[in-house]
Design a protein around this motif. Structure first.
Motif, PDB file in Angstrom:
ATOM      1  N   GLY A  90       0.722  -1.262   0.185  1.00  0.00           N
ATOM      2  CA  GLY A  90       0.048   0.126   0.037  1.00  0.00           C
ATOM      3  C   GLY A  90       0.851   1.402  -0.027  1.00  0.00           C
ATOM      4  O   GLY A  90       2.217   1.001   0.319  1.00  0.00           O
ATOM      5  N   SER A  91       0.364   2.334  -0.479  1.00  0.00           N
ATOM      6  CA  SER A  91       1.147   3.567  -0.558  1.00  0.00           C
ATOM      7  C   SER A  91       1.383   4.080   0.891  1.00  0.00           C
ATOM      8  O   SER A  91       2.416   4.907   1.133  1.00  0.00           O
ATOM      9  CB  SER A  91       0.747   4.602  -1.515  1.00  0.00           C
ATOM     10  N   ASP A  92       0.548   3.647   1.837  1.00  0.00           N
ATOM     11  CA  ASP A  92       0.656   3.975   3.296  1.00  0.00           C
ATOM     12  C   ASP A  92       1.986   3.548   3.856  1.00  0.00           C
ATOM     13  O   ASP A  92       2.697   4.396   4.688  1.00  0.00           O
ATOM     14  CB  ASP A  92      -0.339   3.417   4.233  1.00  0.00           C
ATOM     15  N   LEU A 199       4.012  13.993  -3.511  1.00  0.00           N
ATOM     16  CA  LEU A 199       2.700  14.479  -4.082  1.00  0.00           C
ATOM     17  C   LEU A 199       1.980  13.073  -3.996  1.00  0.00           C
ATOM     18  O   LEU A 199       2.467  12.233  -4.798  1.00  0.00           O
ATOM     19  CB  LEU A 199       2.763  14.953  -5.415  1.00  0.00           C
ATOM     20  N   ASP A 200       1.049  12.973  -3.132  1.00  0.00           N
ATOM     21  CA  ASP A 200       0.136  11.820  -2.743  1.00  0.00           C
ATOM     22  C   ASP A 200      -0.739  12.060  -3.742  1.00  0.00           C
ATOM     23  O   ASP A 200      -2.011  12.529  -3.480  1.00  0.00           O
ATOM     24  CB  ASP A 200      -0.169  11.792  -1.540  1.00  0.00           C
ATOM     25  N   GLU A 201      -0.692  11.255  -4.954  1.00  0.00           N
ATOM     26  CA  GLU A 201      -1.663  11.129  -6.025  1.00  0.00           C
ATOM     27  C   GLU A 201      -2.681   9.947  -5.943  1.00  0.00           C
ATOM     28  O   GLU A 201      -2.991   9.116  -6.674  1.00  0.00           O
ATOM     29  CB  GLU A 201      -1.077  11.106  -7.352  1.00  0.00           C
ATOM     30  N   ALA A 202      -3.311   9.617  -4.566  1.00  0.00           N
ATOM     31  CA  ALA A 202      -4.021   8.405  -4.461  1.00  0.00           C
ATOM     32  C   ALA A 202      -5.566   8.255  -5.231  1.00  0.00           C
ATOM     33  O   ALA A 202      -5.789   7.401  -5.617  1.00  0.00           O
ATOM     34  CB  ALA A 202      -4.591   8.498  -3.070  1.00  0.00           C
ATOM     35  N   TYR A 203      -5.944   9.467  -5.465  1.00  0.00           N
ATOM     36  CA  TYR A 203      -6.964   9.774  -6.441  1.00  0.00           C
ATOM     37  C   TYR A 203      -7.061  10.211  -7.626  1.00  0.00           C
ATOM     38  O   TYR A 203      -7.890  10.605  -8.340  1.00  0.00           O
ATOM     39  CB  TYR A 203      -8.164  10.504  -5.521  1.00  0.00           C
ATOM     40  N   VAL A 204      -5.950  10.381  -8.208  1.00  0.00           N
ATOM     41  CA  VAL A 204      -5.418  11.070  -9.522  1.00  0.00           C
ATOM     42  C   VAL A 204      -6.196  10.505 -10.765  1.00  0.00           C
ATOM     43  O   VAL A 204      -6.524  11.392 -11.864  1.00  0.00           O
ATOM     44  CB  VAL A 204      -3.820  11.345  -9.586  1.00  0.00           C
ATOM     45  N   ARG A 225       1.401   6.712  -5.826  1.00  0.00           N
ATOM     46  CA  ARG A 225       0.253   6.201  -6.501  1.00  0.00           C
ATOM     47  C   ARG A 225      -0.111   5.071  -5.604  1.00  0.00           C
ATOM     48  O   ARG A 225       0.669   4.414  -5.039  1.00  0.00           O
ATOM     49  CB  ARG A 225       0.577   5.825  -7.948  1.00  0.00           C
ATOM     50  N   THR A 226      -1.361   4.618  -5.828  1.00  0.00           N
ATOM     51  CA  THR A 226      -2.038   3.220  -5.278  1.00  0.00           C
ATOM     52  C   THR A 226      -2.918   2.701  -6.238  1.00  0.00           C
ATOM     53  O   THR A 226      -3.559   3.282  -7.136  1.00  0.00           O
ATOM     54  CB  THR A 226      -2.822   3.700  -4.111  1.00  0.00           C
ATOM     55  N   PHE A 227      -2.752   1.347  -6.005  1.00  0.00           N
ATOM     56  CA  PHE A 227      -3.766   0.421  -6.705  1.00  0.00           C
ATOM     57  C   PHE A 227      -5.119   0.334  -6.089  1.00  0.00           C
ATOM     58  O   PHE A 227      -6.067  -0.252  -6.428  1.00  0.00           O
ATOM     59  CB  PHE A 227      -3.436  -0.940  -7.109  1.00  0.00           C
ATOM     60  N   SER A 228      -5.062   0.936  -4.819  1.00  0.00           N
ATOM     61  CA  SER A 228      -6.282   0.826  -4.033  1.00  0.00           C
ATOM     62  C   SER A 228      -7.507   1.180  -4.529  1.00  0.00           C
ATOM     63  O   SER A 228      -8.663   0.560  -4.661  1.00  0.00           O
ATOM     64  CB  SER A 228      -6.011   1.327  -2.462  1.00  0.00           C
ATOM     65  N   LYS A 229      -7.694   2.380  -4.764  1.00  0.00           N
ATOM     66  CA  LYS A 229      -8.853   3.333  -5.061  1.00  0.00           C
ATOM     67  C   LYS A 229      -9.200   3.078  -6.489  1.00  0.00           C
ATOM     68  O   LYS A 229     -10.332   2.472  -6.744  1.00  0.00           O
ATOM     69  CB  LYS A 229      -8.735   4.749  -4.710  1.00  0.00           C
ATOM     70  N   ALA A 230      -8.338   3.580  -7.313  1.00  0.00           N
ATOM     71  CA  ALA A 230      -8.910   3.345  -8.798  1.00  0.00           C
ATOM     72  C   ALA A 230      -9.022   2.011  -9.278  1.00  0.00           C
ATOM     73  O   ALA A 230      -9.767   1.682 -10.359  1.00  0.00           O
ATOM     74  CB  ALA A 230      -7.866   4.346  -9.701  1.00  0.00           C
TER      75      ALA A 230
HETATM   76  C1  LIG Z   1      -6.283   5.698   0.587  1.00  0.00           C
HETATM   77  C2  LIG Z   1      -5.141   6.768   0.613  1.00  0.00           C
HETATM   78  C3  LIG Z   1      -3.918   6.342   0.644  1.00  0.00           C
HETATM   79  C4  LIG Z   1      -3.492   5.050   0.845  1.00  0.00           C
HETATM   80  O1  LIG Z   1      -3.601   4.044   0.084  1.00  0.00           O
HETATM   81  P1  LIG Z   1      -3.074   2.558   0.205  1.00  0.00           P
HETATM   82  O2  LIG Z   1      -2.249   2.442  -1.007  1.00  0.00           O
HETATM   83  O3  LIG Z   1      -4.391   1.631   0.321  1.00  0.00           O
HETATM   84  O4  LIG Z   1      -2.113   2.482   1.551  1.00  0.00           O
HETATM   85  C5  LIG Z   1      -2.654   7.414   0.614  1.00  0.00           C
HETATM   86  N1  LIG Z   1      -2.942   8.691   0.394  1.00  0.00           N
HETATM   87  C6  LIG Z   1      -4.484   9.054   0.489  1.00  0.00           C
HETATM   88  C7  LIG Z   1      -4.641  10.421   0.516  1.00  0.00           C
HETATM   89  C8  LIG Z   1      -5.309   8.145   0.455  1.00  0.00           C
HETATM   90  O5  LIG Z   1      -6.560   8.598   0.572  1.00  0.00           O
END
Ligand SMILES: *Cc1c(COP(=O)(O)O)cnc(C)c1O
Length: 369
Positions: A90-92, A199-204, A225-230
């Motif tokens: 996870g990006s966390d 630059l935390d692009e979790a929703y980009v 970036r993350t594979f979680s949301k998109a």
């Molecule tokens: C959900 C979220 C993350 C974490 O995403 P993971 O990859 O699931 O750990 C990081 N930054 C923001 C702003 C988020 O909303």
């Protein structure tokens, strides 16, 4: 000698720490979950098939320690080298690694505030202050403008923003507001910064533009970036950073050897083989978001312009906290944050079309009473 109370065995900093509070994950039948920004649609059939096909005797073995196949694929996608990429649980996890690699604990270097400083805008991702506390860093939270836009660059120093802070986290598009920042303003901010900027692009993927080019332009800028949301893969825990190979190598030193689970690597690779499927999914979620925004606005809600898969909206008539309870009574779970700047708002993840129809229906009924 008497055995010490377990509490006494814990570092004072950790004893005092208030842990991050993740959104609720209740398993209540019929509950519509719009509280943690998960994608309402499942991973593509090809991804599910790839994961199923990987569930065999190989679970016995350690996964690839540096997720090399995934890094190579992402490098091609983003026009960089595998050395510019690190994959995280996870990006966390990567955000936490950044605090370990780039920030000195405040106690060690009292005289050098900047080297011990982690800064971010407020409101933004509520994990950052927790990470800063765990790192023993000095925490610098600077308010966004009242309408959640970025303060003008020239005004930042007088607002307390420190261009020399060791590490700055910028959620872009912002969470929890959903508002986007332009690449032009981010570029100007990065150009002035002397520390590492993440630059935390979790929703980009739900936004109009992305700032990836800045990670390739500036040696001190990292894109998260993350594979979680998109990509509907929260369960698999896959995120990544793009940045200068020297910074990436430093992060690589402090991660666990097998930080990224094997099935997650399989799922992420299969996702990259099926990007058109996901692009249709983003368009669909954005269309639902715009539709819900229009309908709620019509019902007297103030909905902030969103570039994410959620909206931040101020409901009419009752307090936001009251709405939270009233919606929950109708099986709709959204998120409410009690901190001052957003306590009059609800954060609503964009669900499927039927889920959002039900949300709007409930909003109409509650608002009419
Ligand atoms: C959900 C979220 C993350 C974490 O995403 P993971 O990859 O699931 O750990 C990081 N930054 C923001 C702003 C988020 O909303």
């Amino acid at each position: 000698m008497a055995i010490r109370a377990p509490r006494k065995l814990i570092r004072p900093l950790i004893q005092r720490l208030q842990a991050y509070v993740p959104g609720e994950q209740p398993k209540i039948p019929g509950l519509i979950k719009l509280n943690t920004n998960e994608n309402p649609y499942p991973p593509s059939p090809k991804v599910l098939a790839a994961v199923r096909a990987a569930v065999d005797g190989r679970l016995r073995l350690y996964p690839n320690p540096s997720a090399s196949a995934l890094r190579e694929r992402l490098a091609k996608l983003h026009g960089c080298a595998p050395e510019n990429l690190i994959i995280g649980n996870g990006s966390d996890e990567l955000l936490a690694l950044a605090t370990r690699a780039f920030v000195e604990p405040a106690a060690k270097l009292k005289s050098q505030i900047s080297a011990t400083q982690i800064q971010f805008f407020s409101p933004s991702y509520s994990l950052y202050p927790v990470l800063a506390k765990i790192a023993g860093a000095q925490c610098n939270a600077i308010p966004l403008n009242a309408d959640f836009t970025l303060p003008a660059l020239a005004s930042l120093p007088q607002r307390g923003w420190n261009f020399k802070a060791a590490l700055s986290f910028i959620t872009t598009p912002n969470a929890p507001s959903g508002c986007g920042f332009s690449v032009t303003e981010l570029d100007a901010l990065c150009a002035k910064s002397r520390g590492v900027v993440v630059l935390d692009e979790a929703y980009v993927e739900f936004a109009r533009e992305n700032a990836l080019a800045l990670a390739l332009k500036y040696p001190h800028v990292i894109i998260s970036r993350t594979f979680s949301k998109a990509y509907s893969l929260c369960f698999q825990r896959i995120g990544y950073f793009v940045g200068h190979s020297t910074l990436i190598a430093a992060l690589d030193k402090v991660r666990d050897s097998y930080n990224v689970n094997g099935l997650g690597q399989v799922a992420a690779l299969a996702t990259l083989d099926d990007l058109p499927h996901y692009q249709r999914n983003f368009r669909r979620i954005v269309a639902t978001r715009e539709q819900v925004t229009r309908e709620l606005t019509g019902l007297g809600w103030r909905v902030l312009p969103s570039q994410t898969n959620f909206i931040l909206a101020r409901p009419p008539r009752f307090s936001a906290k009251n709405w939270l309870a009233k919606l929950r009574a109708k099986q709709l779970l959204v998120r409410w944050f009690k901190y001052p700047k957003v306590r009059n708002y609800l954060r609503i993840s964009i669900g499927s079309e039927p889920e959002m129809k039900q949300f709007v229906k409930a909003a109409r009924q509650i608002g009419a009473k």
